[in-house]
Design an enzyme around this catalytic site. Sequence first.
Site, PDB file in Angstrom:
ATOM      1  N   HIS A  41       1.380  -0.112   5.962  1.00 56.95           N
ATOM      2  CA  HIS A  41       1.158  -1.020   4.835  1.00 56.95           C
ATOM      3  C   HIS A  41       1.026  -2.436   5.381  1.00 56.95           C
ATOM      4  CE1 HIS A  41       1.621  -3.159   1.079  1.00 56.95           C
ATOM      5  NE2 HIS A  41       1.390  -2.017   0.464  1.00 56.95           N
ATOM      6  N   ASP A  99       2.069   6.086  -1.641  1.00 55.01           N
ATOM      7  CA  ASP A  99       1.145   7.182  -1.898  1.00 55.01           C
ATOM      8  C   ASP A  99       1.517   8.485  -1.202  1.00 55.01           C
ATOM      9  OD1 ASP A  99      -0.628   6.056  -3.672  1.00 55.01           O
ATOM     10  OD2 ASP A  99      -1.765   5.060  -2.101  1.00 55.01           O
TER      11      ASP A  99
HETATM   12  N1  ACO Z   1      -1.974   6.226  10.731  1.00 51.14           N
HETATM   13  C1  ACO Z   1      -2.085   5.964  12.048  1.00 51.14           C
HETATM   14  N2  ACO Z   1      -2.108   4.726  12.561  1.00 51.14           N
HETATM   15  C2  ACO Z   1      -2.038   3.707  11.685  1.00 51.14           C
HETATM   16  C3  ACO Z   1      -1.939   3.900  10.296  1.00 51.14           C
HETATM   17  C4  ACO Z   1      -1.907   5.210   9.831  1.00 51.14           C
HETATM   18  N3  ACO Z   1      -1.802   5.476   8.530  1.00 51.14           N
HETATM   19  N4  ACO Z   1      -1.879   2.705   9.680  1.00 51.14           N
HETATM   20  C5  ACO Z   1      -1.943   1.784  10.643  1.00 51.14           C
HETATM   21  N5  ACO Z   1      -2.044   2.382  11.853  1.00 51.14           N
HETATM   22  C6  ACO Z   1      -2.127   1.701  13.148  1.00 51.14           C
HETATM   23  C7  ACO Z   1      -3.488   1.084  13.314  1.00 51.14           C
HETATM   24  O1  ACO Z   1      -4.410   1.983  13.867  1.00 51.14           O
HETATM   25  C8  ACO Z   1      -3.191  -0.088  14.193  1.00 51.14           C
HETATM   26  O2  ACO Z   1      -2.995   0.384  15.487  1.00 51.14           O
HETATM   27  P1  ACO Z   1      -3.482  -0.478  16.744  1.00 51.14           P
HETATM   28  O3  ACO Z   1      -2.659  -1.744  16.679  1.00 51.14           O
HETATM   29  O4  ACO Z   1      -3.177   0.413  17.910  1.00 51.14           O
HETATM   30  O5  ACO Z   1      -4.942  -0.723  16.532  1.00 51.14           O
HETATM   31  C9  ACO Z   1      -1.811  -0.547  13.713  1.00 51.14           C
HETATM   32  O6  ACO Z   1      -1.208   0.617  13.138  1.00 51.14           O
HETATM   33  C10 ACO Z   1      -1.895  -1.656  12.658  1.00 51.14           C
HETATM   34  O7  ACO Z   1      -2.653  -1.206  11.548  1.00 51.14           O
HETATM   35  P2  ACO Z   1      -3.764  -2.038  10.792  1.00 51.14           P
HETATM   36  O8  ACO Z   1      -4.953  -1.171  10.588  1.00 51.14           O
HETATM   37  O9  ACO Z   1      -3.938  -3.372  11.434  1.00 51.14           O
HETATM   38  O10 ACO Z   1      -3.060  -2.246   9.408  1.00 51.14           O
HETATM   39  P3  ACO Z   1      -3.687  -3.006   8.169  1.00 51.14           P
HETATM   40  O11 ACO Z   1      -2.613  -3.892   7.674  1.00 51.14           O
HETATM   41  O12 ACO Z   1      -4.996  -3.601   8.482  1.00 51.14           O
HETATM   42  O13 ACO Z   1      -3.931  -1.795   7.169  1.00 51.14           O
HETATM   43  C11 ACO Z   1      -3.418   0.036   5.776  1.00 51.14           C
HETATM   44  C12 ACO Z   1      -2.987  -1.349   6.251  1.00 51.14           C
HETATM   45  C13 ACO Z   1      -4.849  -0.049   5.234  1.00 51.14           C
HETATM   46  C14 ACO Z   1      -2.491   0.478   4.653  1.00 51.14           C
HETATM   47  C15 ACO Z   1      -3.338   1.034   6.962  1.00 51.14           C
HETATM   48  O14 ACO Z   1      -2.012   1.165   7.378  1.00 51.14           O
HETATM   49  C16 ACO Z   1      -3.929   2.391   6.615  1.00 51.14           C
HETATM   50  O15 ACO Z   1      -5.131   2.597   6.755  1.00 51.14           O
HETATM   51  N6  ACO Z   1      -3.072   3.349   6.151  1.00 51.14           N
HETATM   52  C17 ACO Z   1      -3.583   4.635   5.698  1.00 51.14           C
HETATM   53  C18 ACO Z   1      -4.155   4.528   4.284  1.00 51.14           C
HETATM   54  C19 ACO Z   1      -3.093   4.356   3.228  1.00 51.14           C
HETATM   55  O16 ACO Z   1      -2.079   5.040   3.244  1.00 51.14           O
HETATM   56  N7  ACO Z   1      -3.348   3.472   2.265  1.00 51.14           N
HETATM   57  C20 ACO Z   1      -2.441   3.251   1.121  1.00 51.14           C
HETATM   58  C21 ACO Z   1      -1.933   1.855   1.148  1.00 51.14           C
HETATM   59  S1  ACO Z   1      -0.645   1.601  -0.037  1.00 51.14           S
HETATM   60  C22 ACO Z   1      -1.398   1.574  -1.502  1.00 51.14           C
HETATM   61  O17 ACO Z   1      -2.561   1.341  -1.666  1.00 51.14           O
HETATM   62  C23 ACO Z   1      -0.533   1.858  -2.677  1.00 51.14           C
END
Ligand code: ACO
Length: 377
Positions: free
Chosen positions: A261, A313
């Site tokens: 998140h 979620d």
């Molecule tokens: N699974 C695996 N790795 C992840 C995940 C995940 N769900 N989420 C983040 N990471 C990793 C990224 O790949 C990144 O790794 P890196 O530094 O090696 O490149 C690191 O963690 C940081 O993640 P970001 O992508 O920079 O996080 P950001 O803040 O941009 O995105 C988000 C947040 C979109 C929620 C992301 O965590 C994600 O895609 N999660 C999966 C989708 C999800 O569950 N969305 C629901 C959000 S809550 C809601 O809407 C109610």
Amino acid sequence: LTVVEFTPGLENIVAAKTSICHLDLESHRILIRGYDLIELAQKASFEEAAYLLLHGELPTHGELEDFSSRLRRERTIPNDVYEALRRLPKNTHPMDVLKLGIAALAPWDPDLDDNSHQANLRKAERLVAKLAILVANGWRITREKPVLQPAADLSFASNLLYMITGAVPSPREARIFEQTLILYIEHELAASTFAARVVGSTLSDIYGSVEAAIAALKGPLHGGANEKSMEMLLEIGSMENVQAYIEGLLERKQKIMGFGHRVYKRGIDPRAEMTKDLLKHLSQDRGQTLYYNMADQIQMIMASKKQLYPNLDFFIGPLYYLLGIPIELFTPVFAASRVTGWTAHFIEQQDENRIFRPRALYTGHRYRPYLPVEQRG
Ligand code: ACO
């Protein structure tokens, strides 16, 4: 132009002032107009939480009665809107059905282009009442199931669950569902809410703002994640497969839906803790603990391998599945609740408006002279 730093995804950028919701990371609390969201989910009804969001205060007994009956009265959709939905391809995703439904509903609202505070509030209440009906009946229409009339004696949550499954839920099921709706109701400047405020800032109408928000919510990085989390659990299928499946995804650098998140980063989303508890109880009631156990194991693997934690979620997916909600309706149900937050933000935006108009960091060509087409190589 003073050049400001570019922050991809506007991370940690303050983009609006709000008195609606505060994500208090220090005290691990989500405050809704000063009240703890988790406490609201434990103690309040959806109607009380919705009133609080839209009107700023918890309702008195009389205010709650009036508000609930206004919502009940507004649980109607013009037949012409249903007719428009009937023309959609039968495999249209319910989020796309919802987008068209809201667009088709707009011209029927007598207050459509009145953006005064009072008119916006009236429209917000109508949208909260009607969007849930559109979720259930829009899906029914495109899946060639009979349209159901709302049940006048049921609360917002019971009626929505009834109109989806076709069966009146038990009080316990209805309450668990209602608690998830309260947890979904509002969460500061999530992408969909930001989209809603951007549209509001042009002094456009509240229906357009809700359409934009629905479009944003559909994405798997936002609301779409609850559907994806359940699809993943079904694909894994058994406890024995969990470890290898998750490690495989991580090795291939794929995301595990329902984890991570932007705001909570390396900590757990307070809403996920409560939904995990709700899932545990519902699973025990049903004697069907497989998905809970799988989810619990995935949570442990993700914590140890990636220091990533579940968001709201993740546990909602299996919880809705056990409640008999079709997977394709998980995100629309999220919308049926979050429309309350979207509209509260729209009203706040227009009450003290300045149009959103940021700048971009240009990465294209510098000036190039135009060459007539014959001279281009
Ligand atoms: N699974 C695996 N790795 C992840 C995940 C995940 N769900 N989420 C983040 N990471 C990793 C990224 O790949 C990144 O790794 P890196 O530094 O090696 O490149 C690191 O963690 C940081 O993640 P970001 O992508 O920079 O996080 P950001 O803040 O941009 O995105 C988000 C947040 C979109 C929620 C992301 O965590 C994600 O895609 N999660 C999966 C989708 C999800 O569950 N969305 C629901 C959000 S809550 C809601 O809407 C109610």
